[in-house]
Scaffold this motif. Structure first.
Motif: not given
Length: 931
Positions: A231-260
């Motif tokens: 058998r084959t099954a696929t787990v694919a990202s879609g509207p049932d996935w969940r997200a948060t902005a409350e992780g430890p990386i507060a900001a990040g940019g190629i030019y700016a650097g990272e705020s952690f």
């Protein structure tokens, strides 16, 4: 007996996955039999299918079996038979994974934060899934608008960074293919993704920075699970996935650097059982672009560099010196109270003892880490990278122990293939600087520089550097992938090659000579150095479209004139604020490249069997050549722009073909080089080819003096100033330690490092005589001022090397020719060429004259004689420098080393004390020779 020691599949040098159903195969054979050549080979697939191939081909050999099925896993073995009849054992099996999905098989959606609070909001994204039986294999495919790293059950899926890199997102997305079988567990599982904006959300531009792609990152994840029962099954990202902005990386940019902020860590967030009820449903982004498998090497951490010295600046700041300008980031381990913030500011150089951030322009290049407290904490960024040698550290709790900080070197993980060393420590450091410059600027995209608010894929830089790059590292797949992006961007612009790829600047879609010509030059370089005929086929339409654009611009005069050009960019005579104001006429540069690209297109058409195109473009190229000569070459053999770059282009590009004219031009070029005091007088266009032009016209003394020159501008001046990478400007740092006042200066810019290709081919003496080094040319040049040199290169057929060393009145040349190749040997002294087969070879020849033993020198000696007398010239400069360092630069900049003006006349504007010191220094030189 021969033995097959390495098998690789097309562009898959750092992994087992391939991006095509019919991957070309390469194998390397070793044999102790002198002159060994392959008569045929057997290729075995999965232990039950074998194909016999006749002949010598062993590099990028067409796939001999039926196409691979998507996601299939195979093994390949090879054994070879030599022309002597001996047959090798079977090689060790090489695993090959078809890293692509079936047509229509991509179902994952790009997902991200539904309600971000800020531009380019970093996020954590997750989903749980359940296994209901034993798993035979699980493969993760993922891509992003931005940069990501995936975790399964709390463990990162691989060691790559800044995935999936940077492509023209509206036209091409790349996905990774990663075997994650070992990360799964019975029953409940979870997949989580660290997501940041990367290149996708960056604001690009030199004055008014603009958002080119999109304001928020998104990621697409597709996990294909193959159960043991079929058998084959696929787990694919879609509207049932969940997200948060409350992780430890507060900001990040190629030019700016990272705020952690470590206080915001979410233990177990990517593991099963984590309570994500407080997370929000994801945003789903629509795109018509179907991700394709990556065919370039991944970016990884490749080295760690310790702190060399902890400095305290005049202002009292703490600065770490790593002793090497590099690209990557810091990894720190620190213990401090909760809420303490540590600030890391990155820069390439110090100016007057302080961190110099002016060259970074608006790139903040600063990481901020807020501690959670309670014990040792280790951090390194996920969302940015920096170009730096120095880091200012603010807010460190207590005394900083340098053992708690390490610089992590990051770049696309290409296999090192080229080396060079000589008797000159300065030249060796120059070569090492070139290597470091390439490492830093080959991070998913071949960039101009890795530190300021740019880091763009400038086509002109990589066009001139590609020959050097292909010797130093196996970058065939890296550049072939980038050329795909070039063709896509070109298609949007009706055949015009933008001067940056990916193109994020509106004005970049402007035809520019030497920049847009990357479309024709680089495919030829990959064919010459790797035998990659496939890249010529893939890029042929791009090559033709570019040439047709140029011919349209040239019109009936067949001259590219009167339009925007970069010209011989960063000619040292150009003012700091106007780097394009070179001494060589821009239209001349443009028309030379019109010929060059048309000629290369005609050659490609011939190689690919496109006979009608070949005949047409050969005729057009000859017409362009004739138009150029009529417009820019006088009957006496002078160029209308009487400059080093103009003569070098005419000679090296093959624009001037008549032997007498070429001889006259070579002599004039050597005269110009001597008149300039053997200092560099070329920019981006002339610098990679001026030494070849001099060498080809027989002026070895001149190339030696230019190579070993240490006065600015020269290749070695930055080395004497402590450079550990190649600079953008010849004088990015002035002799007094002040950074060049121009708005644009970088201390890691590989374009002028293109000289290394000449070091490999000419000084070392190792070059391809047939595509992919199937035949080698061994032609070392023992230059005056060098006692020895050695170069080695891992060709597609195995390691080749050449070395030479002066031993009294002789030069000893040694060479290693890999199995299944031949070589033409041209020894110093002009003897007839020798043909040899594989094996180790050694020759002794008479050492060439070094020019020692000159007569007396005085203030009445002509300037041309002084500059050609290295001992007298060094004595002259030492005498001036001892009195006034500033007067050395003034004297060199104002002096033309011509034959009919005496040294005394040139010194008339100098203070009397300096003239007398010079007189005394020359008398000392003359007495030494008389004695």
């Amino acid at each position: 007996m021969p033995s097959v020691v390495r098998i690789t599949a097309e562009y898959a040098t750092d992994r087992t996955t391939v991006a095509t159903p019919r991957p070309r195969l390469s194998w390397v054979t070793e044999s102790d039999t002198p002159g060994w050549l392959q008569a045929g080979a057997e290729v075995e697939l999965d232990g039950d299918r074998t194909v016999r191939l006749e002949g010598r081909d062993s590099a990028l050999v067409d796939w001999p079996f039926e196409p691979l099925a998507p996601g299939s896993v195979h093994t390949v073995r090879v054994r070879v038979t030599g022309e002597d009849g001996g047959t090798s054992e079977w090689s060790e099996p090489r695993e090959i994974v078809a890293g692509f999905l079936p047509e229509g098989g991509w179902v994952a959606k790009l997902v991200g934060l539904a309600d971000p609070a800020q531009h380019a909001q970093p996020a954590l994204v997750r989903a749980g899934f359940t296994l209901d039986g034993p798993v035979r294999r699980a493969t993760l495919h993922a891509t992003a608008h931005g940069v990501y790293q995936a975790e399964i059950n709390g463990r990162e899926v691989d060691d790559e960074v800044l995935k999936p890199g940077w492509t023209p997102y509206e036209q091409r997305l790349l996905h990774e293919t990663t075997d994650v079988t070992e990360l799964l567990v019975d029953g409940e599982n979870a997949v989580g993704v660290w997501l940041s904006g990367g290149w996708y959300t960056e604001r690009f531009g030199f004055r008014d920075a603009e958002l080119h792609y999109g304001p928020q990152p998104a990621v697409a994840v597709q996990l294909v699970i193959e159960y043991a029962d079929g058998r084959t099954a696929t787990v694919a990202s879609g509207p049932d996935w969940r997200a948060t902005a409350e992780g430890p990386i507060a900001a990040g940019g190629i030019y700016a650097g990272e705020s952690f902020d470590a206080r915001r860590a979410l233990p177990g967030w990517s593991a099963p059982g984590f309570d994500d009820s407080g997370w929000a449903p994801v945003r789903v982004d629509e795109t018509d672009v179907v991700p394709e498998p990556r065919n370039a090497p991944g970016a990884r951490r490749t080295e760690e560099v310790p702190v060399r010295e902890v400095l305290t600046t005049p202002s009292g700041a703490t600065v770490l010196d790593f002793g090497q300008n590099l690209v990557g980031w810091l990894r720190i381990t620190v213990t401090g109270e909760a809420g303490r913030q540590i600030v890391l500011r990155h820069a390439e150089v110090l100016e007057h003892g302080e961190l110099c951030t002016r060259p970074l322009r608006r790139a903040e290049a600063t990481d901020r880490i807020t501690l959670a407290g309670g014990g040792p904490e280790t951090w390194e960024p996920r969302s940015t990278f920096h170009g730096f040698r120095y880091v200012q550290v603010d807010g460190w709790p207590g005394e900083l122990d340098p053992a708690d900080v390490v610089a992590v070197v990051v770049h696309s993980d290409m296999r090192r293939t080229g080396w060079f060393e000589s008797s000159s420590d300065l030249v060796n450091r120059l070569h090492e600087n070139v290597v470091w410059g390439m490492r830093g600027n080959f991070l998913h995209v071949p960039t101009d520089c890795p530190q300021r608010d740019e880091r763009l894929g400038w086509t002109g830089d990589i066009q001139v550097f590609a020959p050097t790059a292909t010797y130093l590292f196996d970058c065939d797949g890296f550049l072939a992938s980038w050329l795909t992006d070039l063709a896509l961007e070109q298609r949007v612009q009706d055949g015009v090659v933008p001067f940056i790829v990916p193109n994020v600047l509106d004005r970049a879609a402007t035809p520019a000579a030497a920049w847009g010509d990357a479309a024709t030059v680089i495919p030829h370089v990959l064919y010459e150095r790797f035998g990659d005929r496939g890249v010529l086929e893939a890029q042929y339409d791009s090559m033709r479209d570019w040439v047709e654009v140029l011919l349209g611009l040239a019109g009936p005069r067949l001259l590219w004139e009167g339009r925007f050009q970069f010209g011989d960019w960063l000619d040292p005579a150009a003012p700091p604020e106007r780097p394009g104001d070179a001494t060589t006429d821009r239209d001349l540069v443009a028309s030379a490249h019109l010929f060059r690209s048309t000629d290369l297109l005609a050659r490609a058409a011939t190689l690919l069997g496109r006979e009608d195109d070949a005949a047409h473009y050969r005729k057009v190229a000859e017409d362009v050549r004739a138009a150029f000569v009529r417009e820019y070459v006088t009957p006496a053999g002078r160029m209308m722009s009487d400059t080093q770059t103009a003569y070098a282009m005419a000679l090296v590009y093959g624009i001037v073909t008549e032997a007498g004219e070429r001889r006259v031009m070579g002599e004039r070029l050597a005269e110009l080089v001597r008149t300039a005091g053997y200092r560099v007088a070329t920019g981006f266009v002339g610098t990679p080819i001026v030494q070849d032009a001099l060498t080809g016209s027989g002026h070895l003394d001149a190339v030696a003096r230019m190579l070993l020159q240490t006065e600015c501008p020269s290749w070695l001046y930055p080395v004497t100033m402590g450079a550990t990478t190649v600079w953008e400007r010849w004088d990015s740092m002035l002799p007094d330690g002040t950074v060049n006042p121009g708005q644009m200066t970088s201390f890691n810019h590989y374009a002028f490092g293109a000289i290394a290709d000449w070091l490999h081919r000419v000084v070392g003496g190792l070059a391809p005589a047939a595509p992919g080094y199937r035949e080698l040319e061994i032609a070392p040049h023992p230059l005056p001022g060098l006692d020895r040199a050695r170069t080695a290169h891992e060709t597609p057929y195995g390691r080749a090397s050449v070395s030479w060393e002066r031993r009294g009145d002789t030069v000893v040349v040694e060479a290693v020719v890999p199995a299944n190749t031949t070589a033409t040997v041209r020894l110093p002294g002009g003897a007839e060429p020798i043909s040899v087969g594989s094996g180790t070879h050694r020759w002794e020849v008479a050492a060439p004259e070094t020019g020692d033993g000159r007569g007396p020198v005085t203030l009445d000696t002509p300037l041309s004689q002084v500059i050609d007398d290295r001992e007298a010239f060094d004595a002259l400069l030492s005498a001036v420098r001892a009195r006034d360092e500033a007067k050395v630069r003034e004297f060199l900049d104002q002096t033309r080393w011509v034959p009919h003006i005496s040294l005394g006349h040139a010194l008339e504007r100098m203070p009397a004390g300096i003239r007398e010191d010079v007189r005394g220094a020359l008398e000392t030189v003359s007495r030494g020779r008389a004695g």
